[in-house]
Design a protein around this motif. Structure first.
Motif, PDB file in Angstrom:
ATOM      1  N   ASP A 123       0.838  -1.213   0.000  1.00 36.47           N
ATOM      2  CA  ASP A 123       0.000   0.000   0.000  1.00 36.47           C
ATOM      3  C   ASP A 123       0.864   1.251   0.000  1.00 36.47           C
ATOM      4  O   ASP A 123       0.520   2.252   0.621  1.00 36.47           O
ATOM      5  CB  ASP A 123      -0.982  -0.013   1.175  1.00 36.47           C
ATOM      6  CG  ASP A 123      -0.280  -0.086   2.535  1.00 36.47           C
ATOM      7  OD1 ASP A 123      -0.989  -0.148   3.555  1.00 36.47           O
ATOM      8  OD2 ASP A 123       0.972  -0.071   2.580  1.00 36.47           O
ATOM      9  N   TYR A 157       0.193 -14.878   4.291  1.00 36.39           N
ATOM     10  CA  TYR A 157       1.073 -15.953   4.710  1.00 36.39           C
ATOM     11  C   TYR A 157       0.454 -16.761   5.849  1.00 36.39           C
ATOM     12  O   TYR A 157      -0.141 -16.209   6.779  1.00 36.39           O
ATOM     13  CB  TYR A 157       2.422 -15.384   5.161  1.00 36.39           C
ATOM     14  CG  TYR A 157       3.277 -14.900   4.010  1.00 36.39           C
ATOM     15  CD1 TYR A 157       3.011 -13.693   3.379  1.00 36.39           C
ATOM     16  CD2 TYR A 157       4.340 -15.679   3.539  1.00 36.39           C
ATOM     17  CE1 TYR A 157       3.784 -13.269   2.307  1.00 36.39           C
ATOM     18  CE2 TYR A 157       5.117 -15.253   2.471  1.00 36.39           C
ATOM     19  CZ  TYR A 157       4.830 -14.048   1.864  1.00 36.39           C
ATOM     20  OH  TYR A 157       5.593 -13.631   0.801  1.00 36.39           O
ATOM     21  N   THR A 162       1.507   0.807   5.300  1.00 40.90           N
ATOM     22  CA  THR A 162       1.997  -0.303   6.120  1.00 40.90           C
ATOM     23  C   THR A 162       3.094  -0.996   5.325  1.00 40.90           C
ATOM     24  O   THR A 162       3.083  -0.948   4.091  1.00 40.90           O
ATOM     25  CB  THR A 162       0.884  -1.307   6.459  1.00 40.90           C
ATOM     26  OG1 THR A 162       0.430  -1.938   5.259  1.00 40.90           O
ATOM     27  CG2 THR A 162      -0.285  -0.625   7.142  1.00 40.90           C
ATOM     28  N   VAL A 211      12.738 -14.922   0.543  1.00 37.67           N
ATOM     29  CA  VAL A 211      11.858 -14.312  -0.447  1.00 37.67           C
ATOM     30  C   VAL A 211      10.719 -13.541   0.220  1.00 37.67           C
ATOM     31  O   VAL A 211      10.044 -14.053   1.108  1.00 37.67           O
ATOM     32  CB  VAL A 211      11.267 -15.393  -1.380  1.00 37.67           C
ATOM     33  CG1 VAL A 211      10.186 -14.809  -2.256  1.00 37.67           C
ATOM     34  CG2 VAL A 211      12.356 -16.009  -2.219  1.00 37.67           C
ATOM     35  N   VAL A 254      -1.136 -11.087  -0.855  1.00 38.74           N
ATOM     36  CA  VAL A 254      -0.406 -12.328  -0.648  1.00 38.74           C
ATOM     37  C   VAL A 254      -0.358 -12.534   0.855  1.00 38.74           C
ATOM     38  O   VAL A 254       0.345 -11.829   1.570  1.00 38.74           O
ATOM     39  CB  VAL A 254       1.017 -12.251  -1.237  1.00 38.74           C
ATOM     40  CG1 VAL A 254       1.765 -13.538  -0.949  1.00 38.74           C
ATOM     41  CG2 VAL A 254       0.947 -11.990  -2.734  1.00 38.74           C
ATOM     42  N   LYS A 293      -1.046  -6.513   7.688  1.00 38.12           N
ATOM     43  CA  LYS A 293      -0.759  -5.359   6.848  1.00 38.12           C
ATOM     44  C   LYS A 293      -1.984  -5.070   5.990  1.00 38.12           C
ATOM     45  O   LYS A 293      -2.954  -5.821   5.985  1.00 38.12           O
ATOM     46  CB  LYS A 293       0.446  -5.637   5.931  1.00 38.12           C
ATOM     47  CG  LYS A 293       1.718  -6.002   6.656  1.00 38.12           C
ATOM     48  CD  LYS A 293       2.291  -4.841   7.448  1.00 38.12           C
ATOM     49  CE  LYS A 293       3.570  -5.251   8.146  1.00 38.12           C
ATOM     50  NZ  LYS A 293       4.086  -4.198   9.032  1.00 38.12           N
ATOM     51  N   SER A 294      -1.875  -3.995   5.213  1.00 40.99           N
ATOM     52  CA  SER A 294      -2.976  -3.610   4.343  1.00 40.99           C
ATOM     53  C   SER A 294      -2.479  -3.510   2.910  1.00 40.99           C
ATOM     54  O   SER A 294      -1.364  -3.056   2.649  1.00 40.99           O
ATOM     55  CB  SER A 294      -3.544  -2.258   4.800  1.00 40.99           C
ATOM     56  OG  SER A 294      -4.562  -1.821   3.921  1.00 40.99           O
ATOM     57  N   LYS A 319       4.448 -11.839   5.605  1.00 41.57           N
ATOM     58  CA  LYS A 319       5.453 -12.808   6.036  1.00 41.57           C
ATOM     59  C   LYS A 319       5.946 -12.387   7.417  1.00 41.57           C
ATOM     60  O   LYS A 319       6.306 -11.236   7.630  1.00 41.57           O
ATOM     61  CB  LYS A 319       6.618 -12.824   5.048  1.00 41.57           C
ATOM     62  CG  LYS A 319       7.594 -13.962   5.279  1.00 41.57           C
ATOM     63  CD  LYS A 319       8.498 -14.142   4.061  1.00 41.57           C
ATOM     64  CE  LYS A 319       9.328 -15.409   4.210  1.00 41.57           C
ATOM     65  NZ  LYS A 319      10.095 -15.713   2.989  1.00 41.57           N
ATOM     66  N   LEU A 325       4.623 -17.599  -6.981  1.00 40.21           N
ATOM     67  CA  LEU A 325       5.299 -16.384  -6.559  1.00 40.21           C
ATOM     68  C   LEU A 325       6.676 -16.686  -5.983  1.00 40.21           C
ATOM     69  O   LEU A 325       7.655 -15.987  -6.262  1.00 40.21           O
ATOM     70  CB  LEU A 325       4.442 -15.672  -5.508  1.00 40.21           C
ATOM     71  CG  LEU A 325       4.930 -14.320  -5.001  1.00 40.21           C
ATOM     72  CD1 LEU A 325       4.905 -13.275  -6.102  1.00 40.21           C
ATOM     73  CD2 LEU A 325       4.096 -13.870  -3.807  1.00 40.21           C
ATOM     74  N   GLU A 326       6.775 -17.749  -5.207  1.00 40.53           N
ATOM     75  CA  GLU A 326       8.067 -18.120  -4.625  1.00 40.53           C
ATOM     76  C   GLU A 326       9.056 -18.551  -5.697  1.00 40.53           C
ATOM     77  O   GLU A 326      10.248 -18.262  -5.603  1.00 40.53           O
ATOM     78  CB  GLU A 326       7.875 -19.271  -3.636  1.00 40.53           C
ATOM     79  CG  GLU A 326       7.158 -18.875  -2.358  1.00 40.53           C
ATOM     80  CD  GLU A 326       6.997 -20.065  -1.424  1.00 40.53           C
ATOM     81  OE1 GLU A 326       7.418 -19.980  -0.273  1.00 40.53           O
ATOM     82  OE2 GLU A 326       6.433 -21.098  -1.872  1.00 40.53           O
ATOM     83  N   TYR A 352      -4.294  -8.344   5.102  1.00 35.19           N
ATOM     84  CA  TYR A 352      -3.691  -9.652   4.919  1.00 35.19           C
ATOM     85  C   TYR A 352      -2.618  -9.832   5.984  1.00 35.19           C
ATOM     86  O   TYR A 352      -2.264  -8.888   6.689  1.00 35.19           O
ATOM     87  CB  TYR A 352      -3.089  -9.781   3.513  1.00 35.19           C
ATOM     88  CG  TYR A 352      -1.922  -8.852   3.243  1.00 35.19           C
ATOM     89  CD1 TYR A 352      -2.137  -7.529   2.877  1.00 35.19           C
ATOM     90  CD2 TYR A 352      -0.605  -9.312   3.339  1.00 35.19           C
ATOM     91  CE1 TYR A 352      -1.070  -6.676   2.631  1.00 35.19           C
ATOM     92  CE2 TYR A 352       0.466  -8.458   3.085  1.00 35.19           C
ATOM     93  CZ  TYR A 352       0.227  -7.143   2.734  1.00 35.19           C
ATOM     94  OH  TYR A 352       1.293  -6.303   2.492  1.00 35.19           O
TER      95      TYR A 352
END
Lengths: 280, 421
Positions: free
Chosen positions: A92, B64, A96, A134, B62, B53-54, B48, B17-18, B45
């Protein structure tokens, strides 16, 4: 012997990613952020720097899609030895974000430096590289803490993207890179032999062997579509000796992925030379 | 026999993605075309490392999972609304029961702001409540983030949804703690499980046992102590109440209810109808409890010729193949549940017949019977593949976090599709 690592992708390279947008906290006149992805290595002609001293600064890329990265290289010519560099990723635009790692860059080169271990590896010429777990996001940022009174960061080249490392070490004969020594010789009337500008450029024939078909897709992209399109790339011959990394470019040749008679999976061989070697 | 690289014509999701660095596989710059993705709002979401987070509008999420929060999945959901106001701030709009103690924003490390609320009255219950304005009479979903407090009551904390008009309890849950690990007991209502966050925070997910009467006064209650005679505290926040049969991703509120718009993910799909194997591995985020037809993937839209994998509204999955004249479908045997890791393998044989294999939480695959044969159409209605939906409409939105979606030319086993890259 460890495994080779190739970083041919760089989100800050707008020739490779024309839909990416680069921004920075500040840009000094003639030192815009676009220079860090150009691949040029001469600091006098190409680097980014902000305008305010002793102030945190950053460079950022807004990608055109969610992208994963696992490796960063700061090319020689930066002044960040001993300074804190943070790799940050967001979805974003940093309302964040996740801080992937904060590293104090090493000030010295050490033998047998692993590319995966903090604080990464410093190459003798001054480049710094580090491979991290990653992470993925649509926005990536390199954030540099305030450096101290009178100081501001200078970055010549920044490479951030997904690396490729086949499961097997390189096929022998193996070297970290041979040296192509080149200079003009002139002989005076007194038969004294003198040398012109001496250049020492690394060169090597890389030979990769894929372990299975699962590696083919990645190899096709990184090797076939990036390396063998003459895009300069960072080459780490051995991920346990990352201090021997250098910036390479494939030479004009016929090369690619093929299944040869001695192995059931794909292999790739190509010749590479150092891109803009450092003048001696 | 393994899937040849050139036969793997589509690969997407967290696993892609990985390996390839993007959500839909590409092996050349020419193929590096961003997928079509829209969402008209932000979306939450888990990044990792487990911190919430947003994602901005029109950015895919994505998310985790795993004990180390290191397994990425492409999270695709239909729309959802959090009806509970001030979801992270018990100091505003919430009504106190007694005089609870409150340390505002005492925890933020998980990315969610939790207050530390306490009951220091050894005779009466103390806590907070918030009225919820639901729409329609139905089962409702509530969820909450909690972390063991500094002073843990022996009998645990309580989280409730109460109809004060009747009166009737719609949800009564006790959450006890030991060593940072919760034990959840739902005496009224259904506990759907938890989602782990960073720093010892758990997101607990519930659905009411009986129909909630929207016109009545319905309140969410949070009590640090179940037993009046006990004292103690607990970190609480991210309270969410939804007009839904299953909880969707969290939406922070302040003064108004907050809507998270639906995700829409599609990409070009150029392979014409032919023998193929479709594989999807995902964590159920509501498909199993949806009464509609939540889409897993759709090729060609909803007008035949097309191919669909979707939920049947009862926790099972179907694969459907239509050539414009005849439609076939095969169904999975076992019902899946919210939070299950589901692997589906849809096989389109060279005869046009279809079958569907399903494995739940790593168990053995159970394969349906094979349908009758039909001839292949020469092309799909449209050369587009939708993930988490069957077409561009809002009708068939699914709720899942996609670990891996693969399509291969030819017919392959589950193991072969799992190993294909």
């Amino acid at each position: 012997m460890g495994r080779p690592v190739i970083l041919a992708e760089s989100f800050f390279n707008t020739r490779l990613f024309p839909n990416h947008t680069l921004t920075a906290s500040e840009e000094a006149s003639g030192r815009d952020v676009g220079q860090i992805g150009s691949g040029r290595r001469m600091k006098a002609l190409n680097h980014w720097t902000p305008t305010s001293t002793n102030t945190a600064a950053w460079v950022k890329v807004a990608c055109n899609r969610v992208r994963a990265a696992d490796m960063i290289v700061l090319d020689r010519g930066h002044n960040l030895d001993g300074k804190v560099v943070r790799i940050q990723v967001s979805s974003d635009n940093f309302t964040t974000y996740t801080e992937v790692v904060a590293i104090t860059l090493p000030s010295a080169t050490y033998p047998y430096t692993r590319v995966d271990e903090v604080p990464g590896a410093k190459v003798e010429e001054g480049a710094w590289l580090y491979r991290f777990p990653v992470h993925a996001g649509a926005y990536w940022r390199i954030y540099i803490d305030a450096m101290g009174a009178g100081l501001l960061p200078q970055i010549v080249g920044l490479h951030l993207g997904l690396s490729f490392s086949p499961a097997f070490p390189e096929v022998k004969p193996f070297s970290h890179g041979l040296y192509e020594l080149d200079y003009e010789q002139t002989k005076s009337t007194a038969a004294w032999v003198g040398a012109g500008q001496i250049s020492q450029r690394r060169t090597k024939r890389l030979h990769l062997k894929l372990a299975d078909r699962a590696e083919y897709g990645s190899a096709r992209y990184h090797v076939g579509q990036l390396v063998l399109r003459a895009r300069p790339y960072w080459y780490v011959p051995d991920d346990d000796e990352a201090e021997n990394a250098w910036f390479a470019r494939a030479t004009p040749q016929i090369a690619g992925l093929q299944i040869m008679g001695d192995w059931s999976e794909f292999q790739a061989e190509w010749d590479a030379v150092e891109q803009e070697p450092k003048l001696i | 026999m393994s899937v040849r690289p050139n036969d793997l014509v589509f690969f997407a999701g967290g696993e892609c993605l990985e390996r390839y660095g993007v959500l839909v596989k590409r092996t050349s710059p020419a193929e590096d075309v961003a997928e079509t993705f829209t969402r008209a709002s932000t979306g939450a979401y888990v990044a990792k490392g487990g911190v919430a987070k947003s994602a901005a509008q029109d950015i895919p999420r994505v998310s985790y999972t795993g004990s180390l929060f290191d397994t990425p999945g492409l999270l695709l959901e239909g729309a959802g609304t959090n009806l509970c106001l001030q979801s992270e701030n018990f100091g505003t709009t919430w009504t106190a029961v007694g005089t609870p103690t409150r340390s505002a924003a005492a925890h933020t490390a998980s990315g969610i702001t939790l207050d530390l609320i306490g009951d220091d009255d050894a005779a009466s219950a103390e806590g907070y409540y918030m009225p919820i304005t639901f729409t329609g009479n139905a089962l409702k979903t509530v969820s909450v983030d909690m972390k063991q407090g500094a002073s843990t009551p022996a009998s645990g904390s309580s989280f409730q949804l109460v109809d004060t008009t009747v009166p009737a309890n719609r949800l009564v849950v006790t959450i006890a703690w030991s060593g940072g690990v919760p034990t959840v007991t739902a005496s009224v209502g259904t506990y759907l499980g938890y989602q782990l966050r960073a720093d010892g925070v758990y997101r607990f997910l519930f659905v009411t046992a009986t129909t909630v009467i929207a016109a009545n006064t319905n309140r969410v209650y949070v009590y640090p102590c179940v037993v009046n005679a006990e004292t103690g505290n607990v970190y609480v926040g991210a309270v969410q109440a939804e007009d839904s049969l299953f909880p969707t991703s969290y939406k922070k509120t302040t003064t108004v209810a907050v809507v998270r718009s639906a995700d829409a993910f599609s990409t070009a799909f150029l392979m014409p109808p032919q023998a193929m194997t479709l594989y999807a591995k995902f964590v159920d985020a509501g498909n199993a409890r949806s009464t509609g037809q939540p889409g897993v993937l759709g090729i060609g839209g909803t007008t035949p010729p097309c191919l669909h994998i979707y939920g049947d509204g009862a926790g099972h999955y179907d694969v459907a193949h239509g050539n414009g004249v005849i439609g076939l479908y095969a169904a999975s045997a076992a019902a899946t549940a919210f939070g299950d890791t589901v692997e589906l393998r849809a096989v389109v044989a060279s005869t046009g017949a279809v079958s569907l294999g399903q494995a739940i939480n790593g168990g053995a695959e159970v394969v349906s019977a094979v349908t009758a044969a039909i001839t292949f159409a020469s092309a799909w209605t449209t050369s587009v593949l939708w993930l988490g939906a069957l077409d561009a409409s809002a009708t068939y939105k699914g709720f899942a976090s996609f670990r891996s979606v693969k399509i291969a030319r030819g017919n392959y086993s589950l193991a072969e599709m799992q190993e294909a890259f």
